[in-house]
Motif scaffolding. Structure first.
Motif, PDB file in Angstrom:
ATOM      1  N   LYS A 110       0.864  -1.187   0.000  1.00 18.63           N
ATOM      2  CA  LYS A 110       0.000   0.000   0.000  1.00 18.63           C
ATOM      3  C   LYS A 110       0.895   1.230   0.000  1.00 18.63           C
ATOM      4  O   LYS A 110       1.738   1.385   0.891  1.00 18.63           O
ATOM      5  N   THR A 111       0.687   2.090  -0.980  1.00 15.91           N
ATOM      6  CA  THR A 111       1.518   3.299  -1.061  1.00 15.91           C
ATOM      7  C   THR A 111       1.262   4.184   0.157  1.00 15.91           C
ATOM      8  O   THR A 111       0.124   4.426   0.530  1.00 15.91           O
ATOM      9  N   VAL A 112       2.343   4.656   0.743  1.00 17.06           N
ATOM     10  CA  VAL A 112       2.256   5.461   1.961  1.00 17.06           C
ATOM     11  C   VAL A 112       2.289   6.953   1.604  1.00 17.06           C
ATOM     12  O   VAL A 112       2.990   7.358   0.674  1.00 17.06           O
ATOM     13  N   GLY A 147       8.733   1.003  -7.171  1.00 16.81           N
ATOM     14  CA  GLY A 147       7.999   0.026  -6.362  1.00 16.81           C
ATOM     15  C   GLY A 147       6.737  -0.439  -7.049  1.00 16.81           C
ATOM     16  O   GLY A 147       6.737  -0.773  -8.238  1.00 16.81           O
ATOM     17  N   GLY A 148       5.612  -0.421  -6.312  1.00 17.45           N
ATOM     18  CA  GLY A 148       4.327  -0.833  -6.883  1.00 17.45           C
ATOM     19  C   GLY A 148       3.739   0.239  -7.792  1.00 17.45           C
ATOM     20  O   GLY A 148       2.673   0.025  -8.382  1.00 17.45           O
ATOM     21  N   GLY A 149       4.366   1.399  -7.850  1.00 16.33           N
ATOM     22  CA  GLY A 149       3.968   2.431  -8.811  1.00 16.33           C
ATOM     23  C   GLY A 149       2.826   3.330  -8.355  1.00 16.33           C
ATOM     24  O   GLY A 149       2.282   4.089  -9.148  1.00 16.33           O
ATOM     25  N   GLY A 150       2.466   3.266  -7.067  1.00 19.70           N
ATOM     26  CA  GLY A 150       1.364   4.100  -6.568  1.00 19.70           C
ATOM     27  C   GLY A 150       1.642   5.586  -6.771  1.00 19.70           C
ATOM     28  O   GLY A 150       0.801   6.325  -7.291  1.00 19.70           O
ATOM     29  N   HIS A 151       2.815   6.039  -6.382  1.00 17.11           N
ATOM     30  CA  HIS A 151       3.149   7.461  -6.552  1.00 17.11           C
ATOM     31  C   HIS A 151       3.222   7.811  -8.036  1.00 17.11           C
ATOM     32  O   HIS A 151       2.750   8.865  -8.461  1.00 17.11           O
ATOM     33  N   SER A 152       3.804   6.910  -8.825  1.00 17.15           N
ATOM     34  CA  SER A 152       3.952   7.181 -10.261  1.00 17.15           C
ATOM     35  C   SER A 152       2.598   7.325 -10.937  1.00 17.15           C
ATOM     36  O   SER A 152       2.395   8.234 -11.745  1.00 17.15           O
ATOM     37  N   ILE A 210      12.437   4.639 -11.644  1.00 12.54           N
ATOM     38  CA  ILE A 210      13.681   3.892 -11.388  1.00 12.54           C
ATOM     39  C   ILE A 210      13.427   2.899 -10.260  1.00 12.54           C
ATOM     40  O   ILE A 210      12.749   3.229  -9.282  1.00 12.54           O
ATOM     41  N   ASP A 211      13.950   1.695 -10.383  1.00  7.68           N
ATOM     42  CA  ASP A 211      13.955   0.765  -9.249  1.00  7.68           C
ATOM     43  C   ASP A 211      15.104  -0.223  -9.430  1.00  7.68           C
ATOM     44  O   ASP A 211      15.419  -0.630 -10.550  1.00  7.68           O
ATOM     45  N   LEU A 212      15.685  -0.595  -8.320  1.00  4.04           N
ATOM     46  CA  LEU A 212      16.756  -1.589  -8.307  1.00  4.04           C
ATOM     47  C   LEU A 212      16.236  -2.971  -8.664  1.00  4.04           C
ATOM     48  O   LEU A 212      16.985  -3.846  -9.068  1.00  4.04           O
ATOM     49  N   ASP A 248      17.843   0.355 -12.071  1.00  2.00           N
ATOM     50  CA  ASP A 248      19.152   0.882 -11.675  1.00  2.00           C
ATOM     51  C   ASP A 248      19.061   1.365 -10.237  1.00  2.00           C
ATOM     52  O   ASP A 248      17.962   1.429  -9.663  1.00  2.00           O
ATOM     53  N   ASN A 249      20.205   1.727  -9.700  1.00  2.00           N
ATOM     54  CA  ASN A 249      20.248   2.315  -8.375  1.00  2.00           C
ATOM     55  C   ASN A 249      19.981   3.813  -8.513  1.00  2.00           C
ATOM     56  O   ASN A 249      20.509   4.457  -9.421  1.00  2.00           O
ATOM     57  N   PHE A 250      19.185   4.373  -7.603  1.00  2.00           N
ATOM     58  CA  PHE A 250      18.867   5.799  -7.760  1.00  2.00           C
ATOM     59  C   PHE A 250      20.074   6.721  -7.592  1.00  2.00           C
ATOM     60  O   PHE A 250      20.004   7.884  -7.923  1.00  2.00           O
ATOM     61  N   ILE A 251      21.173   6.197  -7.077  1.00  5.30           N
ATOM     62  CA  ILE A 251      22.364   7.050  -6.983  1.00  5.30           C
ATOM     63  C   ILE A 251      22.830   7.472  -8.380  1.00  5.30           C
ATOM     64  O   ILE A 251      23.540   8.442  -8.538  1.00  5.30           O
ATOM     65  N   ALA A 257      11.250  10.141  -3.741  1.00  9.19           N
ATOM     66  CA  ALA A 257      11.916   8.931  -3.221  1.00  9.19           C
ATOM     67  C   ALA A 257      11.126   8.439  -2.019  1.00  9.19           C
ATOM     68  O   ALA A 257      10.964   9.171  -1.042  1.00  9.19           O
ATOM     69  N   ASP A 258      10.604   7.236  -2.136  1.00 11.67           N
ATOM     70  CA  ASP A 258       9.827   6.609  -1.056  1.00 11.67           C
ATOM     71  C   ASP A 258      10.683   5.421  -0.625  1.00 11.67           C
ATOM     72  O   ASP A 258      10.664   4.368  -1.251  1.00 11.67           O
ATOM     73  N   LEU A 259      11.483   5.643   0.412  1.00 11.49           N
ATOM     74  CA  LEU A 259      12.597   4.742   0.708  1.00 11.49           C
ATOM     75  C   LEU A 259      12.159   3.375   1.251  1.00 11.49           C
ATOM     76  O   LEU A 259      11.021   3.213   1.688  1.00 11.49           O
ATOM     77  N   TRP A 276      11.474  -0.753   1.415  1.00 13.12           N
ATOM     78  CA  TRP A 276      11.100  -1.953   0.682  1.00 13.12           C
ATOM     79  C   TRP A 276       9.601  -2.018   0.522  1.00 13.12           C
ATOM     80  O   TRP A 276       8.858  -1.420   1.284  1.00 13.12           O
ATOM     81  N   ARG A 277       9.165  -2.817  -0.449  1.00 11.48           N
ATOM     82  CA  ARG A 277       7.734  -3.074  -0.603  1.00 11.48           C
ATOM     83  C   ARG A 277       7.367  -4.290   0.255  1.00 11.48           C
ATOM     84  O   ARG A 277       8.207  -5.155   0.489  1.00 11.48           O
ATOM     85  N   LEU A 278       6.105  -4.330   0.626  1.00  7.22           N
ATOM     86  CA  LEU A 278       5.639  -5.448   1.439  1.00  7.22           C
ATOM     87  C   LEU A 278       5.871  -6.778   0.720  1.00  7.22           C
ATOM     88  O   LEU A 278       6.247  -7.783   1.328  1.00  7.22           O
TER      89      LEU A 278
HETATM   90  C1  LIG Z   1       8.679   1.648  -0.421  1.00  6.38           C
HETATM   91  S1  LIG Z   1       8.949   1.023  -2.027  1.00  6.38           S
HETATM   92  C2  LIG Z   1       8.246   2.263  -3.069  1.00  6.38           C
HETATM   93  C3  LIG Z   1       6.767   2.135  -3.201  1.00  6.38           C
HETATM   94  C4  LIG Z   1       6.162   3.013  -4.259  1.00  6.38           C
HETATM   95  N1  LIG Z   1       6.292   4.413  -3.953  1.00  6.38           N
HETATM   96  C5  LIG Z   1       4.708   2.661  -4.455  1.00  6.38           C
HETATM   97  O1  LIG Z   1       3.885   3.577  -4.509  1.00  6.38           O
HETATM   98  O2  LIG Z   1       4.392   1.484  -4.557  1.00  6.38           O
HETATM   99  C6  LIG Z   1      10.653   1.281  -2.289  1.00  6.38           C
HETATM  100  C7  LIG Z   1      11.173   0.764  -3.600  1.00  6.38           C
HETATM  101  O3  LIG Z   1      12.457   1.344  -3.785  1.00  6.38           O
HETATM  102  C8  LIG Z   1      13.336   0.388  -4.315  1.00  6.38           C
HETATM  103  N2  LIG Z   1      14.679   0.808  -3.924  1.00  6.38           N
HETATM  104  C9  LIG Z   1      15.243   0.772  -2.701  1.00  6.38           C
HETATM  105  N3  LIG Z   1      16.485   1.274  -2.730  1.00  6.38           N
HETATM  106  C10 LIG Z   1      16.712   1.666  -4.010  1.00  6.38           C
HETATM  107  C11 LIG Z   1      17.817   2.271  -4.693  1.00  6.38           C
HETATM  108  N4  LIG Z   1      18.956   2.557  -4.033  1.00  6.38           N
HETATM  109  N5  LIG Z   1      17.692   2.546  -6.008  1.00  6.38           N
HETATM  110  C12 LIG Z   1      16.557   2.254  -6.678  1.00  6.38           C
HETATM  111  N6  LIG Z   1      15.479   1.657  -6.094  1.00  6.38           N
HETATM  112  C13 LIG Z   1      15.556   1.380  -4.776  1.00  6.38           C
HETATM  113  C14 LIG Z   1      12.876  -0.938  -3.741  1.00  6.38           C
HETATM  114  O4  LIG Z   1      13.254  -2.021  -4.583  1.00  6.38           O
HETATM  115  C15 LIG Z   1      11.352  -0.743  -3.667  1.00  6.38           C
HETATM  116  O5  LIG Z   1      10.723  -1.244  -4.809  1.00  6.38           O
END
Ligand SMILES: C[S@@+](CC[C@H](N)C(=O)[O-])C[C@H]1O[C@@H](n2cnc3c(N)ncnc32)[C@H](O)[C@@H]1O
Length: 315
Positions: A3-5, A28-33, A49-51, A76-79, A98-100, A102-104
């Motif tokens: 669930k998107t926070v 993540g699950g794409g809620g914000h997107s 972007i997502d790892l 990719d990594n967001f860095i 950036a919604d830091l 992990w996803r559930l």
């Molecule tokens: C809390 S979820 C995001 C949920 C999303 N906002 C949504 O609405 O569903 C965090 C996501 O960030 C990704 N993630 C964590 N660290 C990352 C990084 N350094 N670079 C890219 N993605 C990362 C995780 O794989 C995860 O899918």
């Protein structure tokens, strides 16, 4: 299902308008997107972007055959946000989310070996790359290094005791699974206020495996450099270490003097790069918490980019 926070709060805080370009650095699950796409419309562009490849694949399916903004999805990594945009030939963007964490579904999935709630091989890598897994750390790091990460990233008061128990146990047999590790940590400890005693150590390991705090620091620096003047950065964090880092980063870039107190005059000539929009972090509403108690530790901080006259002219 994740669930998107702080969904509405995050998107509202960005002042999105049709035609804007937005980066969702943690798709993540794409809620914000999805909500951002509604705001920026068909003339807008979203870069997700997502790892984790699963997040990219699932979102691709979700938006298939849907009309809307131009969407680029990058595993990719967001860095690497600056290089990612460069590769896409995008110079500057209007907002970064950036919604830091992990996803559930990552936490609950055996493949990620993240949680003591699921018996699985110890792993914890979000992107499945690199050799630094939780298994590697637990079975090969020196006792002092374990103590350090349990203290620093888990704020675990019994860090020393737990690290000692781990080192003793691994002499007999390697620690292979989440449940084995949980049993070693929990030992005879009692549950504190309904919280499993392994919670903090597991958090510390996830942070260490994924280099989370170092990544966040790099990301924040890079993210503000890709923002247009008045572009906004919104960061949702879930533990105090991340939130402190975001708060301090925002403060350090607002142009206030950071010279040591002993100096009689300012010599640091600070550049104002940001205006902080949220003086206090935004927290989930009672209503959201009722529906999603996992959101309880979430904090949203937002800042707006300020480009100096010289930099504005370069554009
Ligand atoms: C809390 S979820 C995001 C949920 C999303 N906002 C949504 O609405 O569903 C965090 C996501 O960030 C990704 N993630 C964590 N660290 C990352 C990084 N350094 N670079 C890219 N993605 C990362 C995780 O794989 C995860 O899918």
């Amino acid at each position: 299902m994740h669930k998107t926070v702080l969904l509405g709060e995050t998107i509202d805080s960005l002042n999105l308008k049709p035609g804007m370009t937005v980066v969702d650095a943690t798709l993540g699950g794409g809620g914000h997107s999805e909500l951002a796409i509604q705001k920026i419309g068909e003339k807008g562009t979203l870069i997700g972007i997502d790892l984790d490849q699963t997040a990219i694949d699932e979102f691709k399916k979700k938006i298939k055959n849907k009309k809307g903004s131009k969407v680029y999805l990058v595993k990719d990594n967001f860095i690497n946000i600056r290089q990612i945009l460069k590769d896409l030939k995008i110079d500057k963007v209007d907002a970064v989310i950036a919604d830091l964490g992990w996803r559930l579904d990552q936490v609950k999935n055996k493949e990620y070996g993240m949680s003591f709630q699921v018996d699985a091989p110890l792993d914890m890598r979000l992107g499945k790359e690199g050799t630094r897994t939780a298994y590697h750390i637990v079975n090969s790091w020196k006792e002092d290094s374990l103590v350090e990460i349990f203290f620093k990233y888990g704020e675990e008061r019994s860090a020393r005791k737990i690290a000692k128990r781990i080192v003793e146990r691994r002499k007999e047999k390697e620690i292979e699974t989440t449940k084995e590790l949980e049993a070693i940590i929990v030992g005879n400890s009692k549950t504190r206020r309904g919280i499993n005693p392994a919670t903090k150590v597991f958090q510390a390991l996830r942070i260490a495996v994924n280099n989370e705090l170092e990544n966040l620091e790099v990301f924040l620096k890079e993210a503000i450099d890709v923002l247009n003047n008045k572009g906004r950065l919104a960061v949702v964090s879930f533990h105090s270490l991340e939130d402190r880092l975001v708060k301090q980063f925002f403060r350090a870039n607002t142009g206030g003097c950071i010279c040591p107190k002993e100096l009689p005059v300012c010599v640091c000539e600070p550049e104002k790069k940001l205006e902080v929009i949220t003086r206090k972090p935004i927290r989930p509403s009672e209503e959201e918490l009722k529906e999603n108690p996992r959101a309880r530790s979430a904090k949203l901080r937002v800042a707006e980019r300020r480009l100096s006259l010289e930099n504005k002219n370069k554009k």
